[in-house]
Enzyme design. Structure first.
Site, PDB file in Angstrom:
ATOM      1  N   GLU A 181      38.876  38.425  50.583  1.00 12.21           N
ATOM      2  CA  GLU A 181      40.085  38.879  49.877  1.00 12.21           C
ATOM      3  C   GLU A 181      40.834  39.946  50.679  1.00 12.21           C
ATOM      4  O   GLU A 181      42.055  40.002  50.630  1.00 12.21           O
ATOM      5  CB  GLU A 181      39.706  39.376  48.480  1.00 12.21           C
ATOM      6  CG  GLU A 181      39.250  38.214  47.592  1.00 12.21           C
ATOM      7  CD  GLU A 181      38.711  38.674  46.269  1.00 12.21           C
ATOM      8  OE1 GLU A 181      37.706  39.412  46.259  1.00 12.21           O
ATOM      9  OE2 GLU A 181      39.286  38.310  45.236  1.00 12.21           O
ATOM     10  N   GLU A 218      31.467  34.214  45.132  1.00 11.52           N
ATOM     11  CA  GLU A 218      31.261  34.916  43.871  1.00 11.52           C
ATOM     12  C   GLU A 218      30.610  34.034  42.804  1.00 11.52           C
ATOM     13  O   GLU A 218      29.831  34.509  41.990  1.00 11.52           O
ATOM     14  CB  GLU A 218      32.577  35.475  43.339  1.00 11.52           C
ATOM     15  CG  GLU A 218      33.089  36.695  44.094  1.00 11.52           C
ATOM     16  CD  GLU A 218      33.941  36.347  45.304  1.00 11.52           C
ATOM     17  OE1 GLU A 218      33.814  35.210  45.822  1.00 11.52           O
ATOM     18  OE2 GLU A 218      34.715  37.208  45.758  1.00 11.52           O
TER      19      GLU A 218
END
Ligand code: T1G
Length: 678
Positions: A105, A125
């Site tokens: 990210e 994740e």
């Protein structure tokens, strides 16, 4: 305390560097340093471009998982990344190692991304029961499109730098040894140009034009997503990236992320993340124990297990000498190994060259003498103590001193086997699970005299061959099979007492196991080991065999199977069981699924507590690692011991007492006062 982040000037380029071993996790200090570095860059007009990179072995590998569940500390990653992306000065992410989760990210918030060829990039994740929480589900689809984003976000496997370049996630592949210099040059080349922002991208419109991709993805990946909450949330977030404004999409992501973070599945999967790593540690063996170099492996037995075991080492680039007694058995075994590799290549997971490479490391032989220079020999011969002792006695004579001799036995006594040699310190169990080249679990069975360096070497080797290992003491069934026997015992009793055998299977399926014991029996074959005398019936299985019910192989076992191998419960089998129960004097009764579940699972937890008490497992989380990797215990419940602690050990104790089942002192002690197992 010095910040793990520093900045370095290279002419008009500011390089922000993170030095936060072991994996540059984005803990509070790193986030603060990142925010400060961005402020420095934005506040100095002489800086015209920015590079973000990391020292050590990898670019940021994600948020700091150890911070989860604690009160959040600022600055938040999303805020820092929004400021970074808003810059009008080009910001370049210089990627090496594994840019994962929050690390990916960070890279997505940069205007450009360059990577070395060996780098991997991903959003894992979901493997923690989460989804990206710093706008990854919104920036990635806008950059690469919803279709390319879906597997990354909802399955969570990383992709190579080259693949990332192909889908537009990486802008350039740079020199393996010149990452910083190349990233600075790349940044300079972008000065004065309008900066591209992923959040403003429109590639996500592919999902709007073709909304079927989401259901198609669900259909394709249904099996591996079964029971997990995060993958569906990930698909929803990626879909939202095409339907909502960026700001609303980020809000949607935050809402889904928060639900998952506070849910039971993520807590269980984060427990597992650390449990798997803790299992590598052997409490009383120093971490710096010198290892025995392993350059050549010997495997005895080229059957299903021996061949599968050998493949693990061949695939890791280790030469293997495989020994059989007869040429035809040897040829058959090596033929199966080649076929397995060729099937993997057909699925696109190996190249033909890799198949030849692996098979090229294999030396078949009928001569024990060819094992003399092996550093490790693993036997996978017939499960009989006399046979094992013979083999180990022979190995002891033939194989060089200092080599490790391991047995793949699934329950025989390693200490007794070790005594058949003059090197008991070099003997241990390496218990692989069938199919050995697929199943990740390896039980490392520590004998009374097994040396520290032998243990440490095998633990390290397990990781090299892609196994998840846990150390077991010497006891019948070690950790996994010992607990499995308690579940099987109850399963057999339950159907004698009137429980529907399909309810037993369905309870385990609904709990999240891949299948139940009776389905498994049909899959493996009811007639394995059958004496073939239909007049001799002493067990339910013999009764089924006598009735010609051998399992899936002939269309009927516990279940009847159609051409698509769909199973249907059989009245004939229900009657066979009832007759058998009557003959045994069992009173049959209706038994609820609730009782079935408690009687199948609670005795396993009780046995796990006993295993801890006897020191047969180092820690309760090792038992979780064994059951998740060797028997399909659903990952999203964290394993038998974690799951029991979550429902309350006192619940387990009262359940066992309600059904008249034994409660170990250890379980009762750990249940008192909610202490838990460790
Ligand atoms: N946080 C804290 N510790 C970590 C960590 C992490 N993210 N990753 C690894 N460690 C520790 C690990 O416990 C071990 O500690 C040591 O580092 C070496 O790890 C906001 C919310 C990077 C591929 O899921 O996949 O970002 O045992 O043994 O085999 O949207 O670690 O030595 O004390 O595994 O070389 C997403 C998890 C987080 C990546 C390296 N990121 N890590 O593998 O070493 S959520 C991940 C890994 C997130 C954002 C969301 C692997 C690795 P110790 P290791 P390795």
């Amino acid at each position: 305390m010095t910040s793990p982040i520093r900045t370095e000037r290279h002419d008009n380029v500011l390089v922000i560097v993170s030095d936060n071993p072991p994996v540059n996790a984005l803990g509070q200090a790193v986030r603060q340093g990142l925010a400060d570095g961005i402020d420095e860059a934005l506040g100095d007009d002489s800086i015209e471009a920015v590079v973000i990179r990391c020292d050590g072995r990898t670019f940021f590998a994600g948020a700091d998982i150890t911070e989860f569940g604690k009160a959040p500390q600022g600055p938040s990653l999303p805020e820092a990344l929004d400021r970074l992306e808003a810059s009008d000065k080009p910001v370049v992410a210089a990627i090496h190692g594994t840019a994962l989760g929050g690390g990916c990210e960070v890279a997505l918030a940069c205007h450009y991304r360059v990577a070395v060829p060996s780098a991997k990039i991903g959003l894992p994740e979901v493997k923690l029961g989460l989804i990206p929480g710093a706008a990854g589900t919104q920036r990635l689809p806008r950059l690469v499109g919803a279709e390319a984003a879906l597997p990354l976000v909802a399955i969570g496997d990383p992709i190579s730098a080259r693949k990332a370049e192909t889908i537009g996630l990486v802008d350039a592949i740079v020199g393996e040894d010149s990452l910083e210099a190349d990233a600075i040059a790349f940044a300079k080349s972008k000065i004065g140009q309008p900066v591209p922002r992923a959040s403003e991208g429109t590639a996500n419109q592919d999902g709007v034009k073709n909304p079927d991709i989401f259901d198609q993805f669900r259909a394709k990946n249904g099996r591996r997503m079964r029971g997990f909450d995060a993958p569906n949330a990930a698909i929803e977030a990626v879909k939202a990236a095409g339907e909502l404004s960026y700001a609303d999409g980020v809000r949607k992501e935050r809402e889904l992320f928060t639900q998952l973070m506070t849910g039971s599945q993520s807590k269980a999967m984060r427990h597992y993340f650390f449990a798997e790593r803790a299992a590598n540690k052997i409490d009383d063996v120093p971490a710096d124990t010198p290892l025995i170099p392993i350059h050549k492996v010997g495997v005895i037995g080229a059957g299903t297990m021996g061949g599968g075991i050998a493949m693990n080492f061949l695939s890791a680039g280790l030469p293997v000498t495989i020994l059989e007694m007869q040429q035809d058995a040897l040829d058959r075994g090596t033929g199966v190994m080649r076929k397995n590799y060729e099937n993997t290549a057909k699925r696109g997971r190996m190249t033909p060259e890799q198949v030849e490479g692996a098979m090229g490391l294999l030396t078949p032989t009928l001569d024990y003498g060819d094992l003399a220079d092996c550093d490790l020999v693993i036997e996978a011969v017939y499960e009989n103590m006399d046979v094992k002792k013979q083999v180990f006695g022979k190995l002891d004579e033939v194989v060089k001193q200092g080599a490790i001799l391991a047995s793949n036995t699934s329950y025989l006594n390693i200490d007794e086997i070790a005594q058949a040699t003059k090197r008991p310190g070099y003997v241990l169990g390496l218990h692989f699970f069938s199919p050995a080249n697929v199943m990740k679990l390896l039980e490392i069975v520590r004998g009374a005299e097994t040396r520290d360096d032998v243990l440490a070497t095998c633990m390290k080797l397990a990781k090299k061959i892609g196994k998840v290992a846990a150390v077991s003491g010497v006891c019948p069934g070690f950790i996994g099979n010992r607990m499995l026997s308690k579940r099987q015992e109850q399963a057999n009793k339950l159907i004698m007492e009137g429980a529907n055998y399909w309810d037993v299977d369905d309870v385990l399926l609904e709990f999240g196991f891949p299948m139940g014991p009776f389905q498994m029996g049909d899959l493996a074959g009811i007639d394995i080991g059958w004496h073939r005398d239909p007049s001799k019936v002493t067990t339910v299985r013999e009764a089924l065999c006598a009735a010609g019910r051998f399992g899936q192989k002939n269309g009927k076992g516990f279940y009847d199977y159609d051409e698509a191998r769909q199973r249907t419960p059989s009245d004939e089998v229900k009657q066979i069981i009832a007759d058998f129960a009557a003959k045994e004097g069992n009173q049959q009764r209706e038994i609820s699924k609730e009782e079935i579940r408690e009687r199948l699972l609670y005795p396993m937890v009780n046995e796990g507590a006993q295993i801890l008490e006897e020191g047969m497992a180092q820690r309760a989380s090792d038992i979780d690692v064994v059951w998740i990797n060797g028997y399909g215990w659903p990952l999203y419940t964290g394993g038998p011991m974690f799951w029991a602690e979550q429902i309350g050990l006192e619940t387990v104790v009262s359940g066992l007492e309600k059904h008249g089942l034994p409660v170990s002192d250890r379980l009762r002690k750990n249940a008192t006062g909610g202490a838990g197992f460790d």
